[in-house]
Scaffold this motif. Structure first.
Motif, short mmCIF file in Angstrom:
data_model
loop_
_atom_site.label_atom_id
_atom_site.label_comp_id
_atom_site.label_asym_id
_atom_site.label_seq_id
_atom_site.Cartn_x
_atom_site.Cartn_y
_atom_site.Cartn_z
N VAL A 281 0.84 -1.21 0.00
CA VAL A 281 0.00 0.00 0.00
C VAL A 281 0.87 1.26 0.00
N ARG A 282 1.97 1.21 0.76
CA ARG A 282 2.84 2.39 0.84
C ARG A 282 3.65 2.61 -0.43
N THR A 283 4.17 1.52 -1.01
CA THR A 283 5.08 1.66 -2.15
C THR A 283 4.38 1.59 -3.50
N ASN A 284 3.14 1.09 -3.51
CA ASN A 284 2.42 0.93 -4.77
C ASN A 284 0.96 1.35 -4.55
N PRO A 285 0.73 2.63 -4.27
CA PRO A 285 -0.60 3.11 -3.86
C PRO A 285 -1.70 2.93 -4.91
N ASP A 286 -1.35 2.80 -6.17
CA ASP A 286 -2.36 2.63 -7.22
C ASP A 286 -2.76 1.16 -7.41
N TYR A 287 -2.08 0.29 -6.71
CA TYR A 287 -2.35 -1.15 -6.85
C TYR A 287 -3.72 -1.45 -6.24
N LYS A 288 -4.51 -2.27 -6.94
CA LYS A 288 -5.88 -2.55 -6.48
C LYS A 288 -5.88 -3.79 -5.58
N ILE A 289 -6.44 -3.66 -4.39
CA ILE A 289 -6.58 -4.76 -3.43
C ILE A 289 -8.06 -5.13 -3.33
N VAL A 290 -8.38 -6.38 -3.60
CA VAL A 290 -9.77 -6.85 -3.59
C VAL A 290 -9.92 -8.00 -2.60
N THR A 291 -10.93 -7.95 -1.78
CA THR A 291 -11.28 -9.07 -0.91
C THR A 291 -12.70 -9.50 -1.26
N LEU A 292 -12.86 -10.72 -1.73
CA LEU A 292 -14.19 -11.17 -2.12
C LEU A 292 -15.12 -11.25 -0.90
N THR A 293 -16.36 -10.91 -1.12
CA THR A 293 -17.34 -10.98 -0.05
C THR A 293 -17.69 -12.45 0.24
N LYS A 294 -18.36 -12.65 1.35
CA LYS A 294 -18.80 -13.99 1.71
C LYS A 294 -19.68 -14.59 0.62
N GLU A 295 -20.53 -13.76 0.04
CA GLU A 295 -21.42 -14.21 -1.02
C GLU A 295 -20.63 -14.58 -2.28
N GLU A 296 -19.63 -13.78 -2.62
CA GLU A 296 -18.82 -14.04 -3.81
C GLU A 296 -17.97 -15.31 -3.66
N ARG A 297 -17.61 -15.63 -2.44
CA ARG A 297 -16.79 -16.82 -2.20
C ARG A 297 -17.57 -18.11 -2.36
N LYS A 298 -18.89 -18.03 -2.25
CA LYS A 298 -19.70 -19.25 -2.29
C LYS A 298 -19.47 -20.06 -3.55
N ALA A 299 -19.38 -19.39 -4.70
CA ALA A 299 -19.20 -20.10 -5.96
C ALA A 299 -17.86 -20.85 -5.99
N PHE A 300 -16.83 -20.23 -5.44
CA PHE A 300 -15.51 -20.87 -5.38
C PHE A 300 -15.54 -22.05 -4.40
N LYS A 301 -16.22 -21.87 -3.28
CA LYS A 301 -16.30 -22.95 -2.29
C LYS A 301 -17.03 -24.18 -2.86
N GLU A 302 -18.09 -23.93 -3.62
CA GLU A 302 -18.83 -25.04 -4.23
C GLU A 302 -17.93 -25.80 -5.21
N ARG A 303 -17.15 -25.06 -5.97
CA ARG A 303 -16.26 -25.70 -6.95
C ARG A 303 -15.09 -26.42 -6.28
N ALA A 304 -14.80 -26.06 -5.03
CA ALA A 304 -13.70 -26.69 -4.30
C ALA A 304 -14.08 -28.07 -3.76
N LYS A 305 -15.36 -28.32 -3.56
CA LYS A 305 -15.80 -29.58 -2.94
C LYS A 305 -15.35 -30.82 -3.70
N PRO A 306 -15.50 -30.87 -5.04
CA PRO A 306 -15.02 -32.05 -5.77
C PRO A 306 -13.51 -32.26 -5.65
N VAL A 307 -12.76 -31.16 -5.50
CA VAL A 307 -11.30 -31.27 -5.33
C VAL A 307 -10.99 -31.93 -3.99
N GLN A 308 -11.71 -31.52 -2.94
CA GLN A 308 -11.54 -32.14 -1.63
C GLN A 308 -11.91 -33.62 -1.67
N GLU A 309 -13.02 -33.92 -2.33
CA GLU A 309 -13.49 -35.31 -2.42
C GLU A 309 -12.53 -36.18 -3.22
N LYS A 310 -11.96 -35.62 -4.27
CA LYS A 310 -11.00 -36.37 -5.09
C LYS A 310 -9.76 -36.73 -4.27
#
Length: 337
Positions: A281-310
């Protein structure tokens, strides 16, 4: 005169015995001395050298070859101690993909701290598995939450479609994970990553924030995204044959040094993400930092389940480890303070 000669002989014998009992041991690792694996290695070295006449020679990343080379050199006994990302170990020790599984480990640093200190999966189940591969497990520890760097903002698996994402070589789980997330995974060594980002051979990569800042990966991308899928983890091991031949005193020395180094790195690991992010943040102030919301993470979590099962379906050992890890994590969630 004879008495003087006798004293000289005794003294010479004592010096010879001391020099014979002392040794210089090689410690190689996949990071620099100021990085998390380096923090552990330096603490380990300092403890060994403070409490014995033995010496540790540290070989930072690139000194003795790539990560996969280091593991084989350690198994062969050419290197006594090794610090390495768990992600690199999956190709040789399949059970180590446990630590790369998406959406299994928490990102809360206090929960991780408790888990790595008290986990039965780590302290009871893993050591015999390492022994079968000619290694003695000393410690497993976190290095910080995984972040993904890209040139475009993404908030769903659909946004990742067509993106070539560099992943660590040797871990089939990482390939499966990024395929599940919608991207095209490209296994690639650390040494090739910088050039690949500069020439657009890959569109992005994942690493803990401290690494992204330390190696200027934020300068080679436009966006850093936290999706909460994993922490970056490493382990410390020693060659089993070497360890088995040590005296009882030196075995205790190695274990005590490991326990000391683990305390040091677990304390530091809680700060690493904040330090890395703060410097970006100090050295690269124009760099974009994104944190996905709980709702946005749901799609990734669903796709992760088959990987865990495998992973769990590959062997009884995998399933047993994953089941125990989930029990350990429930305990960590209850007891972390």
């Amino acid at each position: 005169m004879k008495l003087i000669n006798l004293k000289s002989l005794v003294l010479a014998g004592m010096i010879a015995a001391t020099s014979l009992s002392a040794a210089t041991w090689k410690y190689a690792m996949g990071e620099g001395v100021d990085d998390p694996q380096g923090i552990y290695a330096v603490a380990f070295k300092n403890y060994i050298e403070t409490h014995s006449d033995n010496k540790i020679k540290i070989y930072p990343v690139g000194s003795l070859g790539e990560e996969t080379d280091l593991l084989e050199q350690t198994r062969a006994g050419l290197i006594q101690f090794l610090g390495q990302s768990t992600g690199y170990m999956g190709g040789t020790i399949p059970e180590m993909d446990l630590f790369t599984l998406p959406y299994v480990l928490p990102t809360d640093t206090k929960e991780l701290d408790y888990f790595f200190k008290h986990s039965k999966a780590i302290n009871k189940l893993l050591p015999p598995i390492f022994n079968k591969h000619g290694l003695e497990l000393l410690a497993v520890f976190p290095e910080g939450e995984m972040a993904i760097t890209t040139n475009k903002v993404f908030r769903s698996p659909k946004d990742l479609e067509g993106m070539k994402m560099r992943v660590m070589p040797g871990s089939p789980i990482l390939v499966d994970t990024y395929k599940a997330f919608g991207a095209s995974p490209v296994p690639m060594s650390w040494g090739d990553l910088i050039g690949a980002l500069k020439t657009n051979m890959v569109d992005g990569e994942e690493n803990p924030t401290v690494w992204i800042e330390a190696y200027d990966l934020d300068k080679l991308s436009k966006v850093l995204t936290y999706i909460g899928h994993s922490s970056f983890n490493a382990c410390a091991v020693t060659n089993k044959q070497f360890y088995d031949k040590l005296s009882a005193k030196d075995k205790k020395l190695v274990k005590d040094a490991s326990a000391h180094a683990e305390k040091v790195i677990l304390k530091e690991a809680q700060k690493l993400d904040a330090y890395g992010l703060g410097r970006i943040v100090r050295t690269n102030p124009d760099y974009k930092i994104v944190t996905l919301t709980k709702e946005e993470r749901k799609a990734f979590k669903e796709r992760a389940k088959p990987v865990q099962e495998k992973f769990a379906s590959k062997s009884a050992s995998n399933k047993k480890l994953l089941d125990q890890m989930r029990i350990d994590l429930e305990e960590a969630e209850k007891n972390a303070k």
